[in-house]
Design an enzyme around this catalytic site. Structure first.
Site, PDB file in Angstrom:
ATOM      1  N   GLN A  41       0.777  -1.248   0.000  1.00  0.00           N
ATOM      2  CA  GLN A  41       0.000   0.000   0.000  1.00  0.00           C
ATOM      3  C   GLN A  41       0.807   1.296   0.000  1.00  0.00           C
ATOM      4  OE1 GLN A  41      -3.320   2.316   2.706  1.00  0.00           O
ATOM      5  NE2 GLN A  41      -3.048   0.175   3.070  1.00  0.00           N
ATOM      6  N   GLU A  77       1.265  -1.158   8.316  1.00  0.00           N
ATOM      7  CA  GLU A  77       0.475  -0.014   8.779  1.00  0.00           C
ATOM      8  C   GLU A  77       0.414   0.164  10.303  1.00  0.00           C
ATOM      9  OE1 GLU A  77      -1.479   2.460   7.148  1.00  0.00           O
ATOM     10  OE2 GLU A  77      -1.873   3.146   9.165  1.00  0.00           O
ATOM     11  N   ASP A 112       0.612   3.777   6.033  1.00  0.00           N
ATOM     12  CA  ASP A 112       0.884   3.391   4.640  1.00  0.00           C
ATOM     13  C   ASP A 112       0.625   4.544   3.679  1.00  0.00           C
ATOM     14  OD1 ASP A 112       1.732   0.836   5.037  1.00  0.00           O
ATOM     15  OD2 ASP A 112      -0.235  -0.057   4.843  1.00  0.00           O
ATOM     16  N   GLY A 137      -7.470  20.655  18.853  1.00  0.00           N
ATOM     17  CA  GLY A 137      -7.081  22.062  18.790  1.00  0.00           C
ATOM     18  C   GLY A 137      -7.610  22.847  19.963  1.00  0.00           C
ATOM     19  N   GLY A 138      -7.658  24.149  19.799  1.00  0.00           N
ATOM     20  CA  GLY A 138      -8.050  25.025  20.903  1.00  0.00           C
ATOM     21  C   GLY A 138      -9.561  25.222  21.026  1.00  0.00           C
TER      22      GLY A 138
HETATM   23  N1  CAO Z   1      11.493 -10.521  -9.134  1.00  0.00           N
HETATM   24  C1  CAO Z   1      12.116 -11.306  -8.259  1.00  0.00           C
HETATM   25  N2  CAO Z   1      12.081 -11.123  -6.932  1.00  0.00           N
HETATM   26  C2  CAO Z   1      11.338 -10.103  -6.487  1.00  0.00           C
HETATM   27  C3  CAO Z   1      10.647  -9.239  -7.348  1.00  0.00           C
HETATM   28  C4  CAO Z   1      10.746  -9.484  -8.730  1.00  0.00           C
HETATM   29  N3  CAO Z   1      10.137  -8.713  -9.604  1.00  0.00           N
HETATM   30  N4  CAO Z   1      10.013  -8.312  -6.598  1.00  0.00           N
HETATM   31  C5  CAO Z   1      10.290  -8.585  -5.318  1.00  0.00           C
HETATM   32  N5  CAO Z   1      11.094  -9.664  -5.241  1.00  0.00           N
HETATM   33  C6  CAO Z   1      11.637 -10.267  -4.049  1.00  0.00           C
HETATM   34  C7  CAO Z   1      12.580  -9.340  -3.317  1.00  0.00           C
HETATM   35  O1  CAO Z   1      13.812  -9.310  -3.976  1.00  0.00           O
HETATM   36  C8  CAO Z   1      12.632  -9.990  -1.951  1.00  0.00           C
HETATM   37  O2  CAO Z   1      13.547 -11.070  -1.988  1.00  0.00           O
HETATM   38  P1  CAO Z   1      14.785 -11.256  -0.949  1.00  0.00           P
HETATM   39  O3  CAO Z   1      14.227 -11.041   0.411  1.00  0.00           O
HETATM   40  O4  CAO Z   1      15.190 -12.670  -1.234  1.00  0.00           O
HETATM   41  O5  CAO Z   1      15.811 -10.277  -1.281  1.00  0.00           O
HETATM   42  C9  CAO Z   1      11.254 -10.624  -1.843  1.00  0.00           C
HETATM   43  O6  CAO Z   1      10.639 -10.488  -3.111  1.00  0.00           O
HETATM   44  C10 CAO Z   1      10.313 -10.067  -0.816  1.00  0.00           C
HETATM   45  O7  CAO Z   1      10.413  -8.669  -0.647  1.00  0.00           O
HETATM   46  P2  CAO Z   1       9.966  -8.028   0.731  1.00  0.00           P
HETATM   47  O8  CAO Z   1      10.814  -8.556   1.829  1.00  0.00           O
HETATM   48  O9  CAO Z   1       9.921  -6.574   0.577  1.00  0.00           O
HETATM   49  O10 CAO Z   1       8.458  -8.571   0.894  1.00  0.00           O
HETATM   50  P3  CAO Z   1       7.726  -9.187   2.155  1.00  0.00           P
HETATM   51  O11 CAO Z   1       6.414  -9.610   1.644  1.00  0.00           O
HETATM   52  O12 CAO Z   1       8.515 -10.215   2.855  1.00  0.00           O
HETATM   53  O13 CAO Z   1       7.567  -7.947   3.149  1.00  0.00           O
HETATM   54  C11 CAO Z   1       6.854  -5.727   3.773  1.00  0.00           C
HETATM   55  C12 CAO Z   1       6.569  -6.998   2.947  1.00  0.00           C
HETATM   56  C13 CAO Z   1       5.808  -4.711   3.387  1.00  0.00           C
HETATM   57  C14 CAO Z   1       6.744  -6.039   5.256  1.00  0.00           C
HETATM   58  C15 CAO Z   1       8.262  -5.202   3.448  1.00  0.00           C
HETATM   59  O14 CAO Z   1       8.387  -5.061   2.066  1.00  0.00           O
HETATM   60  C16 CAO Z   1       8.603  -3.896   4.128  1.00  0.00           C
HETATM   61  O15 CAO Z   1       8.860  -3.822   5.320  1.00  0.00           O
HETATM   62  N6  CAO Z   1       8.639  -2.811   3.336  1.00  0.00           N
HETATM   63  C17 CAO Z   1       9.023  -1.487   3.805  1.00  0.00           C
HETATM   64  C18 CAO Z   1       7.955  -0.853   4.647  1.00  0.00           C
HETATM   65  C19 CAO Z   1       6.650  -0.757   3.937  1.00  0.00           C
HETATM   66  O16 CAO Z   1       6.520  -0.224   2.865  1.00  0.00           O
HETATM   67  N7  CAO Z   1       5.623  -1.247   4.604  1.00  0.00           N
HETATM   68  C20 CAO Z   1       4.280  -0.972   4.186  1.00  0.00           C
HETATM   69  C21 CAO Z   1       3.709  -2.075   3.499  1.00  0.00           C
HETATM   70  S1  CAO Z   1       2.134  -1.551   2.970  1.00  0.00           S
HETATM   71  O17 CAO Z   1       1.161  -2.057   4.124  1.00  0.00           O
END
Ligand code: CAO
Length: 500
Positions: A90, A212, A241, A320-321
């Protein structure tokens, strides 16, 4: 040849005229300098003016000349800006959707066969992208690339060279693990802006994954939301988010503007904790006020409950106030949203007294002035509620507005979805999708007089892969065939199984 020389002579003439004018101005400046000591420290006006003009030009002010086209027909604010959108879930998609609404060409990169995880989350229509995805990815194009496949890496590098901004919100370190470090990107394209959402900024939590509600808790929102005698609460608005996505969009547009001057990209970071804290700024204000005494506008003060050492939860008190509270309206017994937010704004206090049948409060020492009312807010709002309960929330709104009394009906999402004025302004938009049919989305909440937003549906997974490879990146038909064979844009068996 002769003509050319003649032409060349003109500027020389101009230059000598300029020099003469300059020396006249210099003499005049000297004369003034002799008369006043203040002006001696300043540069002569003749030199300052071109400098100011130069500065203005560097900032893009004054250039080009105002368009002669009618408003709304001179393109969009971010026309020509190309975004390499590596976002998911998001926060990041909110940011890139806003940029797309403003006219940027947003190319969303997704994993082949799987795509943004939200395509399949909270699905309401079998086989169709979820509303979670469709409402956050309008106005974008989708390309599938396996960023870990060698050919996929090559395509990504071409995209880096082709685009202006890379936006990502992977977990910390994920972009680096793909080989897309800042140093590498900057080498490939020194003009590229690399913008990231992370959960936390540098510090003890920088490596944490964040969603979030984690951000709402870590950013000071949850500890200050809810009722004093209840647990901390998260809010329905996605301030962690979508709030952070908004902050990032602001950073990106600022970096694009700075690039006009510097010619180079930069890194932009919006941490979710920081974004939430920015939105909870008034609570940090109150934290500091606590040192100087109780927070008199909190109803806890009127109730005689002592304050601790940190900002308490304040229920529905106004931040607020001008004191406010949520009051019941007609039908509250059966309708969970038959309520109104009522603000006892000081300038309209007398009108409030008349409306609720308490004209004596206008002069009574316990009610006439705001400080006198503070210890009695609970009683005051209970009295106003006796009046609001005799009317629907819309009747309260209509009556109060006639007297400039600020009130807000508690609108349900059903009422918002059906609200005609929100449809008329394009804030709530109906779009058609090939797999799910018509759905509602929130259009651009920012309205611009010369950049009109047209909301289009979200792309299907990989819908624009070949178009982008051919038209944007210049791959030939044969090359695209080879890319397909390499597995860089098509799902591996594992991906197919996950997606099924
Ligand atoms: N091709 C191949 N691999 C891909 C890819 C693609 N096109 N796109 C993503 N990937 C891979 C990434 O390289 C990553 O792999 P590695 O961990 O092996 O390097 C993997 O997908 C997962 O990415 P991620 O760790 O970001 O995803 P997740 O689902 O485990 O975590 C989240 C999700 C949101 C917790 C994390 O991305 C995060 O903390 N992001 C930053 C904060 C944020 O934006 N949070 C808000 C989320 S919205 O509610």
């Amino acid at each position: 040849m002769a003509k050319k020389q003649k032409k060349a002579a003109k500027p020389a003439k101009k230059a000598s005229k300029k020099a003469a004018a300059k020396s006249v101005r210099k003499i005049a400046a000297k004369k003034v300098a002799r008369k006043t000591t203040k002006l001696t420290a300043r540069r002569p006006a003749a030199k300052a003016a071109p400098k100011a003009a130069k500065r203005a030009a560097r900032n893009g002010i004054g250039t080009p000349r105002p368009s002669a086209r009618p408003y709304g027909q001179a393109g969009k604010a971010l026309d020509g800006v190309r975004i390499l959108d590596f976002t998911h879930v998001q926060s990041g998609p909110t940011c890139t959707q806003l940029l797309a609404f403003m006219g940027a060409d947003v190319i969303k990169v997704e994993r082949p066969g799987v795509g943004d995880i939200t395509r399949g989350q909270l699905r309401d229509v079998k086989g169709a992208d979820s509303l979670y995805f469709t409402m956050l990815n309008g106005n974008k194009r989708s390309i599938t690339i396996d960023s870990k496949n060698p050919k996929g890496k090559e395509i990504l590098e071409r995209l880096v060279k082709h685009c202006d901004v890379l936006v990502e919100n992977f977990a910390p370190g994920a972009l680096d693990r793909m080989g897309l470090t800042w140093e590498h990107i900057h080498k490939l394209n020194p003009r590229m802006i690399v913008a990231s959402v992370k959960g936390f900024g540098p510090g003890p939590y920088e490596d944490c994954k964040v969603y979030e509600n984690v951000a709402q808790c870590a950013g000071g929102s949850a500890s200050t939301t809810g009722f004093r005698d209840g647990p901390p609460l998260v809010t329905g608005a996605q301030i962690g988010d979508s709030g952070t996505g908004l902050h990032l969009a602001f950073g990106i547009v600022s970096a694009l503007y700075q690039r006009v001057r510097t010619g180079r990209g930069q890194r932009v970071l919006a941490a979710m904790q920081d974004g939430v804290l920015n939105l909870a700024r008034v609570k940090l204000r109150d934290q500091q006020r606590l040192k100087h005494g109780p927070l008199t506008e909190y109803s806890q003060y009127g109730e005689g409950v002592p304050f601790g050492d940190s900002v308490p939860r304040a229920g529905n008190d106004s931040g607020g106030g001008q004191p406010g509270w949520i009051l019941k309206c007609k039908g509250w017994e059966t309708d969970p949203n038959a309520y109104v937010y009522f603000i006892t704004q000081a300038p309209v206090w007398e009108a409030i007294c008349d409306l609720i049948g308490k004209p004596e409060w206008k002069t009574h020492p316990d009610y006439a002035k705001p400080p006198a009312r503070l210890p009695r807010l609970k009683h005051i709002f209970a009295t106003i509620e006796q009046w609001t309960m005799t009317k629907t929330k819309f009747e309260v709104m209509e009556t109060c507005n006639k007297h400039d009394i600020p009130v807000g009906p508690i609108l349900s999402m059903k009422e918002i979805a059906e609200e005609k004025s929100l449809r008329d302004t394009g804030t709530v938009v109906e779009v058609d999708h090939p797999a799910r049919g018509k759905y509602l989305t929130v259009g651009n909440p920012v309205k611009m007089s010369d950049s009109i937003t047209e909301v289009t549906r979200s792309p299907l997974l990989g819908e624009h892969t070949e178009e982008i490879l051919a038209k944007e990146l210049g791959y030939s038909k044969a090359e695209i065939e080879a890319i397909k064979q390499s597995g860089a844009i098509t799902p591996e068996e594992k991906g197919r199984a996950e997606a099924a």
